[in-house]
Design an enzyme around this catalytic site. Sequence first.
Site, PDB file in Angstrom:
ATOM      1  N   HIS A 428       0.794  -1.230   0.000  1.00 29.83           N
ATOM      2  CA  HIS A 428       0.000   0.000   0.000  1.00 29.83           C
ATOM      3  C   HIS A 428       0.819   1.269   0.000  1.00 29.83           C
ATOM      4  CE1 HIS A 428      -4.216  -1.278   0.582  1.00 29.83           C
ATOM      5  NE2 HIS A 428      -3.674  -2.365   1.080  1.00 29.83           N
ATOM      6  N   LYS A 621      -9.422  13.951   3.984  1.00 27.86           N
ATOM      7  CA  LYS A 621      -8.584  12.757   4.039  1.00 27.86           C
ATOM      8  C   LYS A 621      -7.689  12.915   5.255  1.00 27.86           C
ATOM      9  CE  LYS A 621      -7.211  13.809  -0.221  1.00 27.86           C
ATOM     10  NZ  LYS A 621      -7.076  12.714  -1.155  1.00 27.86           N
ATOM     11  N   ARG A 622      -6.964  11.866   5.649  1.00 30.28           N
ATOM     12  CA  ARG A 622      -6.034  12.028   6.755  1.00 30.28           C
ATOM     13  C   ARG A 622      -5.078  13.193   6.489  1.00 30.28           C
ATOM     14  NH1 ARG A 622      -5.996   8.093  10.933  1.00 30.28           N
ATOM     15  NH2 ARG A 622      -4.337   9.424  11.691  1.00 30.28           N
ATOM     16  N   LYS A 627       0.170  14.488   1.580  1.00 30.74           N
ATOM     17  CA  LYS A 627      -1.115  14.799   0.951  1.00 30.74           C
ATOM     18  C   LYS A 627      -1.287  16.304   0.700  1.00 30.74           C
ATOM     19  CE  LYS A 627      -3.575  10.769   2.910  1.00 30.74           C
ATOM     20  NZ  LYS A 627      -4.370  10.124   1.835  1.00 30.74           N
ATOM     21  N   THR A 732      -8.681   6.586  -2.672  1.00 34.45           N
ATOM     22  CA  THR A 732     -10.001   6.066  -3.014  1.00 34.45           C
ATOM     23  C   THR A 732     -11.061   7.153  -2.897  1.00 34.45           C
ATOM     24  OG1 THR A 732     -10.152   5.210  -0.758  1.00 34.45           O
ATOM     25  CG2 THR A 732      -9.639   3.621  -2.488  1.00 34.45           C
ATOM     26  N   LYS A 736     -14.644   8.228  -4.997  1.00 35.26           N
ATOM     27  CA  LYS A 736     -15.959   8.517  -4.419  1.00 35.26           C
ATOM     28  C   LYS A 736     -16.513   9.827  -4.972  1.00 35.26           C
ATOM     29  CE  LYS A 736     -14.270   6.506  -0.099  1.00 35.26           C
ATOM     30  NZ  LYS A 736     -13.616   6.890   1.178  1.00 35.26           N
TER      31      LYS A 736
HETATM   32  C1  LIG Z   1     -12.388   6.956   1.519  1.00 36.83           C
HETATM   33  C2  LIG Z   1     -11.981   7.424   2.851  1.00 36.83           C
HETATM   34  C3  LIG Z   1     -10.640   7.717   3.111  1.00 36.83           C
HETATM   35  C4  LIG Z   1      -9.559   7.631   2.060  1.00 36.83           C
HETATM   36  O1  LIG Z   1      -9.381   8.910   1.500  1.00 36.83           O
HETATM   37  P1  LIG Z   1      -8.126   9.251   0.545  1.00 36.83           P
HETATM   38  O2  LIG Z   1      -8.445  10.605   0.050  1.00 36.83           O
HETATM   39  O3  LIG Z   1      -8.120   8.224  -0.538  1.00 36.83           O
HETATM   40  O4  LIG Z   1      -6.928   9.209   1.409  1.00 36.83           O
HETATM   41  C5  LIG Z   1     -10.302   8.146   4.378  1.00 36.83           C
HETATM   42  N1  LIG Z   1     -11.228   8.283   5.347  1.00 36.83           N
HETATM   43  C6  LIG Z   1     -12.537   8.032   5.127  1.00 36.83           C
HETATM   44  C7  LIG Z   1     -13.505   8.221   6.232  1.00 36.83           C
HETATM   45  C8  LIG Z   1     -12.947   7.583   3.875  1.00 36.83           C
HETATM   46  O5  LIG Z   1     -14.245   7.319   3.669  1.00 36.83           O
END
Ligand SMILES: *Cc1c(COP(=O)(O)O)cnc(C)c1O
Length: 887
Positions: A428, A621-622, A627, A732, A736
């Site tokens: 990953h 995101k985190r 990032k 991911t 979405k």
């Molecule tokens: C999908 C999702 C992530 C992943 O987000 P990235 O932008 O791909 O890092 C992190 N936290 C939650 C709650 C998510 O639903």
Amino acid sequence: MTVAPATAATSSTGRPRRLSMPKLTRRLTNVVIHVDNDANVETVTPNSVPLRATKHEQLSEPTLQTWKKHIVPEKNDPASIESDIVHHTITTLCRGVYNLDKLAMYQATAHSVRDRLLEDWNLTQEALHRENPKRCYYMSMEFLIGRALDNALHCLHVKKNYNQSVDNLGFSLEDLLCEEKDAALGNGGLGRLAACYMDSAATQDYPTWGYGLRYQYGIFKQMIKDGYQTEMPDYWLNFDNPWEFPRADIRYEVRFHGYVATKINEKGETRMTWEGGDKVQAMAYDVPIPGFDTKGCGNIRLWSSKPLNTFDFDSFNAGDYERSVAEQTAAQNLTSVLYPNDNHLVGKELRLKQEYFFVSASLQDIIHRFKRAKCPWKDFPDKVAVQMNDTHPTLAVPELQRILVDIEGLEWDDAWDIVTRTFAFTNHTVLPEALECWSVPMMEKILPRHMQIIYDINLFFLQKVEKVFVGDRDLLKRISIIEEGSPQQVRMAFLAVVGSHTVNGVAALHSDLIRKHLFNDFIKYYGPDKFINITNGITPRRWLYQANPDLRDLITTTLGSEDWATKLDLLKGLKKFADDTKFQSQWAAVKYKNKERLAFWIKANMGITVNPDALFDIQVKRIHEYKRQYMNILSVIYRYQSLKKMSAEDISQQVPRVVIFGGKAAPGYYIAKLVIKLINSAAQVINNDKSIQDMLKVVFIPDYNVSLAEIIVPASDISQHISTAGTEASGTSNMKFVLNGGLILGTVDGANIEIGEQIGAENIFMFGVLSDEVEDIRHNQKYHGLFMDPSLQVVIDSIQAGQFGDPSIFGPLINTLTYGGDYYLISVDFKSYLQKHTEVDETYRDKKSWVKKSIMCTAGMGFFSSDRAVCEYADKIWKLKPFKVEA
Ligand SMILES: *Cc1c(COP(=O)(O)O)cnc(C)c1O
């Protein structure tokens, strides 16, 4: 009889002191075989034999008929549902109308939905038990599941009737859904991926189980105080959790510490055994995973640590009650808390123990199931496929080898053949700080026998490599599972590669990068075929069908059926409506409504007014340096400065923007926490500056989680995925957002690239340097000085001048760009980033062209369904076929 404890697992040369198999002595003449002649010769039995109830095969035919007569499906008409909810209120909850509240009503409703779900669960699991097909086990330390009720209602197609029943009972179903606490047993993308894959496996009837840990406390709750992140424990289990089934009869013992002894078994062979130490019990909890449009129902089995049912009566009787309870408490603490680090290793002993506890319990359970069919061991890989989600479950490799050799008495080579035909590994990350390495001394202390086995695995692997690349000592050093140094370290990713038959990356670029760099030496030895790509996916059920009901209905009406929810490629049928004016306005109306829904949430929860006509620009995101939320807020400040320089007339001509941030920083990640502070400090100034006429608003939504994502994702016009090229393996949330008709502004990184290929380059805003340029740029910056973008300098100056509060707070953050060498290349990408923002504004002015792009986004996302991804795993890695159950 005495058993000699083995003192240290290795000799001074770092090689195993002795090896247990006579066969191996032929190969390793310099290894001393230590045989303890006093050793016990009794056969070694597995660690534990769990309690099992009467098997139904033992019941007589008439008795079985009596059982079957009483197994009748639940009725799904509103009156039956009402009656069930009332029944659960009175019996399960022991409450009545006189003390009913929303939470109780949620619980009663959840229990009645669960009854319906369990029909499918029992049907599926009984059929699997009977037919015993090959199964896949998805081992993951994290499952970021979120809420279960709404998902179950959709999967069972009973939401409409439940709406009516709950309404008839005086409540609103949508209100009740919000009473459920998220199951937040994960950090971010990796854990959410595991949850999406479980959904897709169940929906497509793949006989797949998840294995994980049942943390008492999931990821912490984030609160913002004075602009800073503070953490609170996540008490998600404080109330009854209707979505898990405690399996008090499924328990295994897990050992830690102790020593390795040598024994001679009845065949006169020398065997090593792991003895002594401390034991903890693992108890199973099952979480049903409904499939959509199928009678099939999957399962995630989570382990919880319990004290062994032994009590130290000696200390108790000696009056030391505290000590006798202390061990019990320590055992329970093992699965207390999820480590809150995303893409970052903190090599804590408790974490290593969690990993082994998880792996040991899961393998004992898998082997217990395998043994029921009485197949020979060589058939194990034909019945069992194990996917390791990142390196966290890698101890499963030496653990299975240990069970097969030490306990089951197989020869090393036969055992190793089974191991390597069973496991597969998903990588990953390439971030060095995220790669798991465990110190050899710590491993020797906690898992002495595993450390020996890892040395042996490494030795035999290196011997084979050496035969092909004679005399290439540099290669051996680079490829070794053990990294030399003080202390030595076990490279878990290398152990995972050597112990697996297939390794996959999670997006095309990422898989290329690991082939070129991280695992390049392994390709020299194994050849390229072992390393494949399976691009991540997301479940369209949760992320469109459930989260965006208005878009769901519009799509279903337009395409004439709901089939797209399980065959996402059908979305391409929307393309022919992309220029249709009526369809465009319907599409735009749905987006607007979703923006209003988010605006309402922000107003109600944060007291900030945002205008749904503004462009919603979202990065959730985190929080991590790679990032680059920092780059985002710096560009927001730049926009603010630009507005401040304009005349009132010019300001009124701008495209209004709402910039929304969300995400948790690891509690110990100082710089990431400062980024949160800077966002909030900037928001404070910008949101209260009347002179910019509300043309810019900044919102930091606290405690970003799956349930919030379900509200935020459908409301975006633009979302940002702006990692330094080559650092985000896939991402991911990009998928979405685009699935929900949101455009993205992103770097040429991870799955952004493939999203652009699928939806068309004209529908995505891409910028920044390419991943293969990054290394040279960093090199140049290091030896020829930093480049500072002039626009960025202006922004930094304003922070340092105190425009956003005490500048000394932000010193360490600014230093990352200067003295720190700007490792993530914010300055290098800043200009092209600002240019893209201007392009976004200009494009947004043309509403018609924007809506068309939005439609083309959704229409092109078929490939990113996790159904496609799971199918690829099943075909290319697990060799698994769907197993359909009928009512
Ligand atoms: C999908 C999702 C992530 C992943 O987000 P990235 O932008 O791909 O890092 C992190 N936290 C939650 C709650 C998510 O639903």
